[in-house]
Design a protein around this motif. Structure first.
Motif, PDB file in Angstrom:
ATOM      1  N   TYR A 276       0.853  -1.186   0.000  1.00  0.00           N
ATOM      2  CA  TYR A 276       0.000   0.000   0.000  1.00  0.00           C
ATOM      3  C   TYR A 276       0.894   1.244   0.000  1.00  0.00           C
ATOM      4  O   TYR A 276       1.383   1.677   1.047  1.00  0.00           O
ATOM      5  CB  TYR A 276      -0.923  -0.012   1.215  1.00  0.00           C
ATOM      6  N   ARG A 277       1.061   1.799  -1.172  1.00  0.00           N
ATOM      7  CA  ARG A 277       1.985   2.918  -1.346  1.00  0.00           C
ATOM      8  C   ARG A 277       1.577   4.142  -0.527  1.00  0.00           C
ATOM      9  O   ARG A 277       2.416   4.939  -0.100  1.00  0.00           O
ATOM     10  CB  ARG A 277       2.056   3.268  -2.832  1.00  0.00           C
ATOM     11  N   ASP A 278       0.277   4.321  -0.329  1.00  0.00           N
ATOM     12  CA  ASP A 278      -0.210   5.511   0.364  1.00  0.00           C
ATOM     13  C   ASP A 278      -0.200   5.385   1.888  1.00  0.00           C
ATOM     14  O   ASP A 278      -0.639   6.305   2.579  1.00  0.00           O
ATOM     15  CB  ASP A 278      -1.642   5.833  -0.093  1.00  0.00           C
ATOM     16  N   TYR A 279       0.279   4.237   2.386  1.00  0.00           N
ATOM     17  CA  TYR A 279       0.288   4.029   3.847  1.00  0.00           C
ATOM     18  C   TYR A 279       1.733   3.908   4.326  1.00  0.00           C
ATOM     19  O   TYR A 279       2.244   2.811   4.567  1.00  0.00           O
ATOM     20  CB  TYR A 279      -0.503   2.785   4.214  1.00  0.00           C
ATOM     21  N   ALA A 280       2.364   5.050   4.426  1.00  0.00           N
ATOM     22  CA  ALA A 280       3.741   5.061   4.932  1.00  0.00           C
ATOM     23  C   ALA A 280       3.729   4.847   6.445  1.00  0.00           C
ATOM     24  O   ALA A 280       2.727   5.138   7.115  1.00  0.00           O
ATOM     25  CB  ALA A 280       4.407   6.381   4.592  1.00  0.00           C
ATOM     26  N   PRO A 281       4.825   4.365   7.016  1.00  0.00           N
ATOM     27  CA  PRO A 281       4.883   4.191   8.478  1.00  0.00           C
ATOM     28  C   PRO A 281       4.612   5.506   9.186  1.00  0.00           C
ATOM     29  O   PRO A 281       5.012   6.577   8.733  1.00  0.00           O
ATOM     30  CB  PRO A 281       6.323   3.719   8.721  1.00  0.00           C
ATOM     31  N   LEU A 282       3.920   5.423  10.306  1.00  0.00           N
ATOM     32  CA  LEU A 282       3.535   6.620  11.060  1.00  0.00           C
ATOM     33  C   LEU A 282       4.702   7.147  11.892  1.00  0.00           C
ATOM     34  O   LEU A 282       5.481   6.385  12.469  1.00  0.00           O
ATOM     35  CB  LEU A 282       2.362   6.287  11.995  1.00  0.00           C
ATOM     36  N   THR A 283       4.788   8.465  11.959  1.00  0.00           N
ATOM     37  CA  THR A 283       5.737   9.076  12.879  1.00  0.00           C
ATOM     38  C   THR A 283       5.061   9.243  14.241  1.00  0.00           C
ATOM     39  O   THR A 283       3.831   9.128  14.362  1.00  0.00           O
ATOM     40  CB  THR A 283       6.174  10.459  12.370  1.00  0.00           C
ATOM     41  N   GLU A 284       5.844   9.508  15.262  1.00  0.00           N
ATOM     42  CA  GLU A 284       5.289   9.697  16.607  1.00  0.00           C
ATOM     43  C   GLU A 284       4.322  10.878  16.631  1.00  0.00           C
ATOM     44  O   GLU A 284       3.290  10.854  17.308  1.00  0.00           O
ATOM     45  CB  GLU A 284       6.418   9.912  17.609  1.00  0.00           C
ATOM     46  N   GLU A 285       4.641  11.913  15.889  1.00  0.00           N
ATOM     47  CA  GLU A 285       3.768  13.087  15.856  1.00  0.00           C
ATOM     48  C   GLU A 285       2.419  12.753  15.223  1.00  0.00           C
ATOM     49  O   GLU A 285       1.364  13.204  15.698  1.00  0.00           O
ATOM     50  CB  GLU A 285       4.456  14.213  15.084  1.00  0.00           C
TER      51      GLU A 285
END
Length: 533
Positions: free
Chosen positions: A330-339
């Motif tokens: 899923y190209r549009d679901y990059a890993p989340l940052t803490e922020e």
């Protein structure tokens, strides 16, 4: 540190304006952090596969490549209460008949026989085995010397060679001290004191006749050390603890017998009741004169279970790797940052990360290549060079890869055909997996797989490293992670400089506006004074 003016002159919210400007400036940072996190996640995917490769590779040594598992034998007895057996992997199949066991092997034993009650060597009272013998001379028929003395004992090993030990005692030694030394020696003797009868018993720990002269198994002649350090037999009237004090004599020995039996028509004997003939371990348990048969055959169930365990482990490995290279990305679901996580619910985070972690190694060439090579390892002949080789293709023992190419080489087993192959020639089934040779065709399937996996493990380690590696610089993704960290660090320094520039600019504006306001107030003040003149 520069002084910051925060809107006193302009009336604007400078803090908020700088914050908004910096949020826009930092947008590239989010992408860099996500790219770095994706590298870390991808490294974890590779390492999970690599651990599975290593485990499967190593486990083959204890499964289909171990002869004791794959050429396992079972022994059935027509009367387990009389004779039982086990067989080594190389034992030939067949039937052994023991038509008669005339006698079982027994161990020699001897006991003290003194002039006391019930043959005790104690003249009066009860001997304390933990106290000095010398101190209890009044209770003995023969006194123990008030000085150091030596006494010896001789037995025979399984080859009929003498085993002689000299013991040194003194007036402080107790009976239990003496018996403990005997038990811990190389004589192969077990000795103990019976407080009820006040007597000592000695017995050989090994059954059977070992004295080639067919005399006693335990000899109590007195021994001393000669000048050259060798043991020498001395005169019969020399003091000997065993005969003089404890009342042992060679005439009291009983029990040493070899097992005598008839095996496949041959009358023979052994020193023990447990012995080996051509890889067959036979245990005689009683005397009898009616035939008992031992049948040696392939342990089909154990071999079958070993092969099925190998197949199951292989299929699990294929499913793990295939699952990873087939996952949707899923190209549009990059890993989340803490922020980003701070603005999301736990459920939203869970659903997002499920997709962010998916397909990171989709269609990865290293992993798909490994699957293809493992599939190829099952094809082709296995040529062991043996004249009587019964099987050369895996399909001949009932194991095939599925017809669906998308299954990546998962195995199917015709259990009836596999059992039949094991019963026909277990050795050939074993060689199908474990054969060794210089050429690909000469190597068994498990060895081919081990070679393939060893190569893949090395490639994956160079790409994603291993947990024991001390530095990220030792593998490719590690270096990429460090480079991403350096880019992030450099960007953060630039952002600090940009923020300082904004603050300098707004501070200068505030200062200019404050000065203009001050000048205007002065001018208005002067104009007001002229109007009153």
């Amino acid at each position: 540190m520069h002084m910051r003016l925060t809107g006193f002159a302009s009336g604007m919210d400078i803090n908020q304006m700088v914050s908004d400007l910096m949020e826009a400036e930092r947008q590239p940072m989010t992408k860099m952090q996500q790219d770095q996190q994706e590298l870390i996640l991808k490294m974890g995917e590779y390492r999970e596969v690599n651990r599975a490769f290593m485990k499967f590779r190593d486990d083959t040594f204890d499964s289909v490549m171990r002869s004791s598992n794959m050429v396992s034998k079972q022994v059935s007895s027509s009367n387990e209460g009389l004779v039982s057996g086990t067989a080594a992997s190389g034992t030939a199949n067949g039937t052994y008949t023991i038509s008669k066991v005339e006698q079982l092997a027994t161990a020699a034993y001897n006991f003290s026989a003194g002039d006391g009650e019930n043959g005790s060597f104690v003249s009066e009272g009860e001997l304390d085995p933990n106290e000095s013998l010398f101190a209890q001379n009044s209770k003995l028929f023969v006194d123990v010397p008030n000085s150091e003395f030596k006494t010896g004992l001789t037995t025979f090993d399984e080859n009929g060679d003498k085993v002689s030990v000299t013991f040194t005692f003194d007036q402080d030694g107790s009976l239990n001290d003496i018996l403990e030394e005997i038990n811990n020696s190389e004589l192969g003797v077990q000795a103990f004191f019976d407080p009820h009868s006040q007597r000592v018993s000695m017995s050989r720990t090994d059954t059977g006749i070992h004295n080639p002269g067919e005399g006693d198994e335990m000899l109590f002649q007195a021994y001393v050390e000669g000048e050259d350090g060798e043991l020498e037999v001395v005169e019969e009237d020399h003091f000997n603890l065993f005969t003089s004090v404890l009342g042992f004599s060679e005439g009291n020995e009983e029990g040493a017998e070899n097992a005598k039996f008839t095996l496949n028509g041959l009358e023979t004997e052994r020193q023990t009741n447990d012995f080996n003939i051509n890889g067959l371990n036979i245990s005689l348990k009683n005397q009898f004169d009616a035939p008992v048969t031992l049948s040696v055959s392939n342990n089909t169930d154990d071999i079958f279970d070993t092969v099925m365990g190998f197949v199951d482990d292989y299929n699990e490995l294929i499913e793990l790797v295939d699952g990873k290279v087939s996952q949707e990305y899923y190209r549009d679901y990059a890993p989340l940052t803490e922020e980003q996580m701070r603005d999301m619910s736990e459920r939203e985070i869970e659903l997002w990360e499920e997709r962010a972690h998916s397909g990171l190694v989709r269609n990865d060439r290293m992993l798909t290549g490994a699957l293809d090579r493992m599939r190829q390892d099952f094809y082709g002949h296995v040529e062991t060079g043996a004249e009587n080789q019964a099987f050369s293709l895996i399909t001949e023992i009932g194991i095939t890869t599925t017809s669906n190419y998308q299954d990546r080489g998962r195995l199917e087993v015709d259990e009836t055909a596999l059992r039949a192959a094991i019963e026909e020639d277990a050795e050939s089934v074993f060689q199908m997996f474990a054969a060794d040779g210089d050429e690909f065709e000469e190597r068994g399937i498990a060895r081919r797989l081990r070679d393939t996996l060893s190569g893949q493990i090395e490639m994956l380690s160079e790409r994603a490293g291993r947990s024991e590696m001390a530095s990220n610089q030792q593998f490719t993704i590690g270096r990429e992670i460090d480079q991403a960290a350096e880019r992030i660090s450099n960007f953060e320094r630039r952002m600090e400089q940009v923020e300082q520039r904004y603050w300098r600019q707004f501070t200068a504006m505030e200062q200019a506006m404050a000065q203009a306001n001050s000048q205007a107030e002065t001018l208005f003040s002067q104009l007001g004074g002229m109007g009153q003149m």
